[in-house]
Design an enzyme around this catalytic site. Sequence first.
Site, PDB file in Angstrom:
ATOM      1  CG  HIS A  10      -1.067   1.546   7.159  1.00 25.93           C
ATOM      2  ND1 HIS A  10      -0.180   1.110   8.109  1.00 25.93           N
ATOM      3  CD2 HIS A  10      -0.358   2.377   6.337  1.00 25.93           C
ATOM      4  CE1 HIS A  10       1.007   1.670   7.876  1.00 25.93           C
ATOM      5  NE2 HIS A  10       0.927   2.439   6.808  1.00 25.93           N
ATOM      6  CD  GLU A  11      -1.497   2.561   2.498  1.00 22.77           C
ATOM      7  OE1 GLU A  11      -1.125   3.727   2.289  1.00 22.77           O
ATOM      8  OE2 GLU A  11      -0.719   1.669   2.883  1.00 22.77           O
ATOM      9  N   GLY A  23       0.845  -1.191   0.000  1.00 22.15           N
ATOM     10  CA  GLY A  23       0.000   0.000   0.000  1.00 22.15           C
ATOM     11  C   GLY A  23       0.878   1.237   0.000  1.00 22.15           C
ATOM     12  CG  HIS A  67      -0.191   6.962   5.121  1.00 18.66           C
ATOM     13  ND1 HIS A  67       0.928   7.538   5.667  1.00 18.66           N
ATOM     14  CD2 HIS A  67       0.092   5.641   5.026  1.00 18.66           C
ATOM     15  CE1 HIS A  67       1.850   6.601   5.892  1.00 18.66           C
ATOM     16  NE2 HIS A  67       1.365   5.439   5.514  1.00 18.66           N
ATOM     17  CD  GLN A  83       3.314   5.932   2.568  1.00 19.37           C
ATOM     18  OE1 GLN A  83       2.376   5.391   2.000  1.00 19.37           O
ATOM     19  NE2 GLN A  83       4.203   5.259   3.266  1.00 19.37           N
ATOM     20  CB  CYS A  90       4.629   2.348   7.497  1.00 20.63           C
ATOM     21  SG  CYS A  90       4.225   3.881   6.639  1.00 20.63           S
ATOM     22  CG  LEU A  91       6.560   1.135   1.538  1.00 23.17           C
ATOM     23  CD1 LEU A  91       6.123   1.392   0.106  1.00 23.17           C
ATOM     24  CD2 LEU A  91       7.674   0.099   1.581  1.00 23.17           C
TER      25      LEU A  91
HETATM   26 ZN   LIG Z   1       2.223   3.602   5.690  1.00 19.72          ZN
END
Ligand SMILES: [Zn+2]
Length: 170
Positions: free
Chosen positions: A135-136, A46, A139, A51, A93-94
């Site tokens: 989660h997304e 995701g 963000h 990000q 998470c990236l």
């Molecule tokens: Zn994330």
Amino acid sequence: MSIKPIRLFGDPVLRTPADPVTDFDAELRKLVADMFETMYASQGIGLAAPQVGVSKRVTIIDLSMGKDPKQKLVLVNPEVILSEGRQYEEEGCLSFPDIREKVVRAAKVRIRAQDEKGKWFEMDGEELLARAFQHEIDHLDGVLFIFRMSALKRSLNLRKIRKMQSEGTW
Ligand SMILES: [Zn+2]
């Protein structure tokens, strides 16, 4: 298409609530294509537009990590409209390389979102997909998974990140 640098925790764009998308144009399609390329290059499931430094309400999910085109999801202006139950599973998470922690999420959610062309749709998710949705969408509200951790885990991870930041490895 191009791979964009992924913003790490500490970059203010990650804490900024993103703006709704109003134009479903070529710029949006390019953003989505770049996001998929960036996500696959980092082996994520995701990615949210903030990000990659774009404060817009766009997120992509692909639980197959590029193996199954049917699992590619583009969510524009998404919102959770129903949630039920509770799950407590590990997330990453990236924007937090090498950090994985258990986080409490709803077990099932229904989301409402627009696709790349602006058409509204609803979708149900359970387990990993429900976690990815939550989660997304977090963000897009400037909420990061470190703030969903227990206070103890959060302070341990913040200490680890600050150390890496001071060493120049974050
Ligand atoms: Zn994330």
